[in-house]
Design a protein around this motif. Sequence first.
Motif, PDB file in Angstrom:
ATOM      1  N   THR A   1       0.806  -1.223   0.000  1.00  0.00           N
ATOM      2  CA  THR A   1       0.000   0.000   0.000  1.00  0.00           C
ATOM      3  C   THR A   1       0.841   1.277   0.000  1.00  0.00           C
ATOM      4  OG1 THR A   1      -0.186  -0.101   2.417  1.00  0.00           O
ATOM      5  CG2 THR A   1      -1.983  -1.093   1.121  1.00  0.00           C
ATOM      6  N   ASP A   2       2.166   1.144  -0.104  1.00  0.00           N
ATOM      7  CA  ASP A   2       3.045   2.317  -0.133  1.00  0.00           C
ATOM      8  C   ASP A   2       3.182   2.795  -1.579  1.00  0.00           C
ATOM      9  OD1 ASP A   2       4.955   4.285   0.091  1.00  0.00           O
ATOM     10  OD2 ASP A   2       6.433   3.019   1.109  1.00  0.00           O
ATOM     11  N   ILE A   3       2.240   3.614  -2.003  1.00  0.00           N
ATOM     12  CA  ILE A   3       2.169   4.080  -3.389  1.00  0.00           C
ATOM     13  C   ILE A   3       3.473   4.746  -3.826  1.00  0.00           C
ATOM     14  CG2 ILE A   3       0.940   5.656  -4.960  1.00  0.00           C
ATOM     15  CD1 ILE A   3      -1.564   5.120  -3.184  1.00  0.00           C
ATOM     16  N   ASP A   4       4.099   5.499  -2.910  1.00  0.00           N
ATOM     17  CA  ASP A   4       5.342   6.199  -3.253  1.00  0.00           C
ATOM     18  C   ASP A   4       6.500   5.246  -3.529  1.00  0.00           C
ATOM     19  OD1 ASP A   4       4.171   8.762  -3.003  1.00  0.00           O
ATOM     20  OD2 ASP A   4       4.454   8.702  -0.824  1.00  0.00           O
ATOM     21  N   ALA A   5       6.406   3.996  -3.065  1.00  0.00           N
ATOM     22  CA  ALA A   5       7.491   3.019  -3.257  1.00  0.00           C
ATOM     23  C   ALA A   5       7.255   2.091  -4.444  1.00  0.00           C
ATOM     24  CB  ALA A   5       7.680   2.201  -1.980  1.00  0.00           C
ATOM     25  N   PHE A   6       6.136   2.229  -5.157  1.00  0.00           N
ATOM     26  CA  PHE A   6       5.845   1.326  -6.269  1.00  0.00           C
ATOM     27  C   PHE A   6       7.015   1.255  -7.258  1.00  0.00           C
ATOM     28  CE2 PHE A   6       0.883   1.416  -6.263  1.00  0.00           C
ATOM     29  CZ  PHE A   6       0.877   0.779  -5.035  1.00  0.00           C
ATOM     30  N   GLY A   7       7.624   2.382  -7.549  1.00  0.00           N
ATOM     31  CA  GLY A   7       8.725   2.420  -8.512  1.00  0.00           C
ATOM     32  C   GLY A   7       9.963   1.675  -8.050  1.00  0.00           C
ATOM     33  N   ASP A   8      10.066   1.394  -6.743  1.00  0.00           N
ATOM     34  CA  ASP A   8      11.230   0.676  -6.205  1.00  0.00           C
ATOM     35  C   ASP A   8      11.190  -0.806  -6.533  1.00  0.00           C
ATOM     36  OD1 ASP A   8      11.979   3.097  -5.096  1.00  0.00           O
ATOM     37  OD2 ASP A   8      11.287   2.580  -3.074  1.00  0.00           O
ATOM     38  N   TRP A   9      10.012  -1.343  -6.776  1.00  0.00           N
ATOM     39  CA  TRP A   9       9.925  -2.793  -6.959  1.00  0.00           C
ATOM     40  C   TRP A   9       9.041  -3.251  -8.121  1.00  0.00           C
ATOM     41  CZ3 TRP A   9       5.087  -4.866  -6.736  1.00  0.00           C
ATOM     42  CH2 TRP A   9       4.099  -4.135  -6.067  1.00  0.00           C
ATOM     43  N   MET A  10       8.140  -2.409  -8.586  1.00  0.00           N
ATOM     44  CA  MET A  10       7.141  -2.841  -9.563  1.00  0.00           C
ATOM     45  C   MET A  10       7.726  -2.976 -10.974  1.00  0.00           C
ATOM     46  SD  MET A  10       3.421  -1.113 -10.216  1.00  0.00           S
ATOM     47  CE  MET A  10       2.869  -1.373  -8.539  1.00  0.00           C
ATOM     48  N   PRO A  11       7.582  -4.150 -11.597  1.00  0.00           N
ATOM     49  CA  PRO A  11       8.087  -4.342 -12.958  1.00  0.00           C
ATOM     50  C   PRO A  11       7.400  -3.398 -13.954  1.00  0.00           C
ATOM     51  CG  PRO A  11       7.485  -6.458 -11.973  1.00  0.00           C
ATOM     52  CD  PRO A  11       6.986  -5.380 -11.051  1.00  0.00           C
ATOM     53  N   ASN A  12       8.166  -2.879 -14.892  1.00  0.00           N
ATOM     54  CA  ASN A  12       7.664  -2.037 -15.981  1.00  0.00           C
ATOM     55  C   ASN A  12       6.985  -0.755 -15.502  1.00  0.00           C
ATOM     56  OD1 ASN A  12       8.445  -4.034 -17.957  1.00  0.00           O
ATOM     57  ND2 ASN A  12       6.717  -5.219 -17.216  1.00  0.00           N
ATOM     58  N   PHE A  13       7.322  -0.317 -14.298  1.00  0.00           N
ATOM     59  CA  PHE A  13       6.733   0.885 -13.714  1.00  0.00           C
ATOM     60  C   PHE A  13       7.173   2.128 -14.492  1.00  0.00           C
ATOM     61  CE2 PHE A  13       6.973   4.510 -10.820  1.00  0.00           C
ATOM     62  CZ  PHE A  13       5.709   4.511 -10.273  1.00  0.00           C
ATOM     63  N   VAL A  14       6.216   3.013 -14.770  1.00  0.00           N
ATOM     64  CA  VAL A  14       6.509   4.292 -15.409  1.00  0.00           C
ATOM     65  C   VAL A  14       6.267   5.430 -14.422  1.00  0.00           C
ATOM     66  CG1 VAL A  14       5.927   5.878 -17.302  1.00  0.00           C
ATOM     67  CG2 VAL A  14       5.996   3.406 -17.720  1.00  0.00           C
ATOM     68  N   ARG A  15       5.039   5.497 -13.873  1.00  0.00           N
ATOM     69  CA  ARG A  15       4.719   6.557 -12.910  1.00  0.00           C
ATOM     70  C   ARG A  15       3.408   6.236 -12.197  1.00  0.00           C
ATOM     71  NH1 ARG A  15       4.110   8.481 -17.797  1.00  0.00           N
ATOM     72  NH2 ARG A  15       2.023   8.889 -18.566  1.00  0.00           N
ATOM     73  N   VAL A  16       3.194   6.943 -11.088  1.00  0.00           N
ATOM     74  CA  VAL A  16       1.940   6.841 -10.349  1.00  0.00           C
ATOM     75  C   VAL A  16       1.515   8.257  -9.971  1.00  0.00           C
ATOM     76  CG1 VAL A  16       2.958   6.526  -8.052  1.00  0.00           C
ATOM     77  CG2 VAL A  16       0.698   5.575  -8.537  1.00  0.00           C
ATOM     78  N   GLU A  17       0.230   8.494 -10.050  1.00  0.00           N
ATOM     79  CA  GLU A  17      -0.329   9.804  -9.698  1.00  0.00           C
ATOM     80  C   GLU A  17      -1.405   9.570  -8.640  1.00  0.00           C
ATOM     81  OE1 GLU A  17      -3.220  13.202 -11.709  1.00  0.00           O
ATOM     82  OE2 GLU A  17      -2.510  11.530 -12.931  1.00  0.00           O
ATOM     83  N   LYS A  18      -1.182  10.123  -7.450  1.00  0.00           N
ATOM     84  CA  LYS A  18      -2.173   9.993  -6.380  1.00  0.00           C
ATOM     85  C   LYS A  18      -3.369  10.875  -6.713  1.00  0.00           C
ATOM     86  CE  LYS A  18       0.982   9.143  -2.554  1.00  0.00           C
ATOM     87  NZ  LYS A  18       1.439   9.663  -1.256  1.00  0.00           N
ATOM     88  N   LEU A  19      -4.552  10.322  -6.566  1.00  0.00           N
ATOM     89  CA  LEU A  19      -5.780  11.070  -6.801  1.00  0.00           C
ATOM     90  C   LEU A  19      -6.441  11.470  -5.485  1.00  0.00           C
ATOM     91  CD1 LEU A  19      -7.185   8.914  -9.735  1.00  0.00           C
ATOM     92  CD2 LEU A  19      -5.854  11.025  -9.867  1.00  0.00           C
ATOM     93  N   THR A  20      -5.962  10.892  -4.375  1.00  0.00           N
ATOM     94  CA  THR A  20      -6.428  11.245  -3.034  1.00  0.00           C
ATOM     95  C   THR A  20      -5.195  11.399  -2.157  1.00  0.00           C
ATOM     96  OG1 THR A  20      -6.652   8.911  -2.450  1.00  0.00           O
ATOM     97  CG2 THR A  20      -8.639  10.031  -3.230  1.00  0.00           C
ATOM     98  N   GLU A  21      -5.343  12.084  -1.047  1.00  0.00           N
ATOM     99  CA  GLU A  21      -4.238  12.296  -0.112  1.00  0.00           C
ATOM    100  C   GLU A  21      -4.168  11.178   0.917  1.00  0.00           C
ATOM    101  OE1 GLU A  21      -1.902  14.761  -0.260  1.00  0.00           O
ATOM    102  OE2 GLU A  21      -2.862  15.220  -2.168  1.00  0.00           O
ATOM    103  N   GLY A  22      -3.041  11.083   1.582  1.00  0.00           N
ATOM    104  CA  GLY A  22      -2.894  10.161   2.698  1.00  0.00           C
ATOM    105  C   GLY A  22      -2.482   8.765   2.279  1.00  0.00           C
ATOM    106  N   VAL A  23      -2.611   7.851   3.240  1.00  0.00           N
ATOM    107  CA  VAL A  23      -2.216   6.455   3.008  1.00  0.00           C
ATOM    108  C   VAL A  23      -3.268   5.740   2.171  1.00  0.00           C
ATOM    109  CG1 VAL A  23      -0.821   6.249   5.102  1.00  0.00           C
ATOM    110  CG2 VAL A  23      -3.263   5.756   5.191  1.00  0.00           C
ATOM    111  N   ALA A  24      -2.886   4.599   1.645  1.00  0.00           N
ATOM    112  CA  ALA A  24      -3.784   3.845   0.759  1.00  0.00           C
ATOM    113  C   ALA A  24      -4.779   3.025   1.578  1.00  0.00           C
ATOM    114  CB  ALA A  24      -2.980   2.960  -0.180  1.00  0.00           C
ATOM    115  N   GLY A  25      -5.698   3.715   2.247  1.00  0.00           N
ATOM    116  CA  GLY A  25      -6.783   3.055   2.964  1.00  0.00           C
ATOM    117  C   GLY A  25      -8.042   3.104   2.122  1.00  0.00           C
ATOM    118  N   LYS A  26      -9.148   2.675   2.689  1.00  0.00           N
ATOM    119  CA  LYS A  26     -10.416   2.654   1.964  1.00  0.00           C
ATOM    120  C   LYS A  26     -10.702   4.036   1.363  1.00  0.00           C
ATOM    121  CE  LYS A  26     -15.206   1.518   2.071  1.00  0.00           C
ATOM    122  NZ  LYS A  26     -16.392   1.164   2.773  1.00  0.00           N
TER     123      LYS A  26
END
Length: 154
Positions: A23-48
């Motif tokens: 759920t650490d959206i900011d770390a996706f690029g550290d491990w996710m294969p073929n990652f290009v970018r992520v854009e948060k559409l809401t603030e805070g942690v990846a909860g409901k």
Amino acid sequence: MPLRFTIEERFEASPEDVFRLATDIDAFGDWMPNFVRVEKLTEGVAGKGAMWRETRKMFGKESTEEFEVTAAEPGKSLDLFIDGKKGTTGRGEYRFRYVFEPQGAGTLLKMDGEIAGMGWFMETLGRLFIGSFKKAVHGDLKAMKTHLERRRVG
């Protein structure tokens, strides 16, 4: 008729640590294969209710999908929904449920996936390609596992 599949991966880390990385959206690029970018559409942690737009390279092209967390119980479960009409695919609904089960000193991560709303032809065709899709999703879990376990050792 929806396409359904299940994937399992064992981690040498606690359910809380595996959940935190998943759920650490900011770390996706550290491990996710073929990652290009992520854009948060809401603030805070990846909860409901958390939403983000994720872009990866798929088959040589950038593919963007919009994710929404529909349920989250830290260290226990995470439910994601992708409305394909809002992304590159332009169709379908994707639901993923991750269950983080303690197993000894580690975690068994079970992921149930469902793809629906693709239309008769695409769902029929999808049955031919579900193995490839499942393999790609399992590759994500393996990459997350490698990153998490490398980080714990390092």
